[in-house]
Design an enzyme around this catalytic site. Structure first.
Site, mmCIF file in Angstrom:
data_model
loop_
_atom_site.group_PDB
_atom_site.id
_atom_site.type_symbol
_atom_site.label_atom_id
_atom_site.label_comp_id
_atom_site.label_asym_id
_atom_site.label_seq_id
_atom_site.Cartn_x
_atom_site.Cartn_y
_atom_site.Cartn_z
ATOM 1 N N ARG A 144 0.833 -1.209 0.000
ATOM 2 C CA ARG A 144 0.000 0.000 0.000
ATOM 3 C C ARG A 144 0.866 1.256 0.000
ATOM 4 O O ARG A 144 0.569 2.225 -0.714
ATOM 5 C CB ARG A 144 -0.936 -0.006 1.214
ATOM 6 C CG ARG A 144 -2.042 -1.059 1.120
ATOM 7 C CD ARG A 144 -2.896 -1.073 2.365
ATOM 8 N NE ARG A 144 -3.944 -2.098 2.284
ATOM 9 C CZ ARG A 144 -4.363 -2.823 3.304
ATOM 10 N NH1 ARG A 144 -3.792 -2.673 4.501
ATOM 11 N NH2 ARG A 144 -5.314 -3.711 3.141
ATOM 12 N N ARG A 163 0.924 0.483 12.435
ATOM 13 C CA ARG A 163 0.740 -0.890 12.896
ATOM 14 C C ARG A 163 -0.462 -0.993 13.817
ATOM 15 O O ARG A 163 -0.918 -0.020 14.396
ATOM 16 C CB ARG A 163 1.992 -1.363 13.647
ATOM 17 C CG ARG A 163 3.205 -1.660 12.778
ATOM 18 C CD ARG A 163 3.068 -2.905 11.933
ATOM 19 N NE ARG A 163 2.511 -4.049 12.627
ATOM 20 C CZ ARG A 163 3.195 -4.845 13.453
ATOM 21 N NH1 ARG A 163 4.473 -4.623 13.688
ATOM 22 N NH2 ARG A 163 2.613 -5.875 14.025
#
Length: 314
Positions: free
Chosen positions: A139, A156
């Site tokens: 991405r 994350r």
């Protein structure tokens, strides 16, 4: 039911503890109950903590890659503490431990990426200099390819953690798997869906896989009715492509196979992490050659990109 297991035998399904992982495990549980008329209390969902869940302060590429989400589950599967392990297919390494195998794929959800933002309607509409949060190298690379003016930061955590960071202003937007949001009943938060023609998903995205002990007749019989042939065909192609490129969390790789009748069509892409260079391929063939098609696509991209391209990932 009696043909696949004794009436007093429990089935233990191993899973990570995130809300999405639990949703996937319970979907598998519900399908087993429906397929074999199993009493619900005879299927136990066992939550197993993985290193990938515990380590949140560093990119996966720095601490071991995809195996961090599967290692502990596979250890308990191998020694018999659990009977099945349920995973997101995109988290699965292409090489499994000896004695283990992917034994079924559930029907794939929509594989597209979802754009989420309170500040823009789409990635295109983000203002110059906006910040997008993502932990996926794929991405990140695709964002930089399409919008080199945008800053990309590490993001994350599970779905809920990433959404909290978004609300706190850590980033102006983020991208998550549409399939995961749908499984969590959270499709309403999606701002836009990314067209695969411009933003190819990760190999395996949207598909749940079941891992078992190779040759375990009992569990093979349990999961056989759950296997979705079209999804299995598509994933055979995508995973072969990934394996040919030695795909891991260190490599920005995208790929999607679609099955239509007796044919399968595949599109794949490899990118440098900064998105400045990309190589694409599109191939089609019969479903019987699905894995061979994926391998061929991977070999062709490796040849076309050259060794220098791949060294830029290291």
């Amino acid at each position: 039911m009696q043909t696949v297991m004794a009436a007093d035998e429990k089935i233990r399904i191993g899973t990570r503890g995130s809300p999405l992982a639990l949703a996937q495990a319970h979907e598998t549980r519900d399908r087993l109950i429906a397929a074999h008329a199993i009493a619900p209390e005879m299927i136990e969902v066992v939550v197993i903590s993985t290193a990938g869940d515990r380590i949140q302060d560093r990119p996966l590429a720095e601490v071991g890659g995809k195996g961090l989400f599967t290692l502990e589950l596979e250890e308990q599967l191998a020694d018999g503490r659990i009977d099945l392990a349920v995973h997101s297919s995109k988290d699965m390494p292409t090489v499994l431990p000896d004695g283990l195998a992917i034994t079924a794929f559930l029907e794939r959800e929509d594989p597209r990426d979802a754009f989420i933002s309170n500040k823009a309607k789409s990635l295109t509409d983000l203002p110059q200099g906006a910040v997008v949060g993502s932990s996926s190298l794929r991405r990140q690379a695709l964002i930089r390819k399409l919008r080199p003016d945008i800053s990309v930061v590490q993001f994350r955590g599970n779905v809920q953690t990433r959404l909290r960071k978004l609300s706190e202003g850590v980033a102006d937007a983020t991208l998550l798997a549409n399939a995961g949001l749908r499984r969590l009943g959270m499709a309403d938060i999606i701002t836009d869906l990314m067209d695969p023609d411009f933003f190819l998903p990760a190999p395996g995205q949207g598909a749940i896989c079941i891992e078992g002990r190779a040759g375990d007749v009992r569990t093979d019989a349990l999961v056989e009715p759950l296997n979705h042939d079209v999804t299995a065909t598509a994933l055979a192609c995508e995973r072969a492509f990934l394996a040919e490129l030695d795909g891991s969390c260190r490599t920005p790789i995208a790929g999607l196979a679609t099955v239509d009748g007796s044919g399968v069509a595949f599109r794949g892409m490899i990118l440098t992490p900064d998105g400045s260079e990309a190589h694409e391929i599109a191939l089609a063939g019969p479903v019987s050659d699905s894995a061979a098609l994926g391998r061929d696509a991977g070999r062709r991209l490796r040849r076309d990109a050259g060794d220098a391209f791949f060294s830029s990932w290291l």
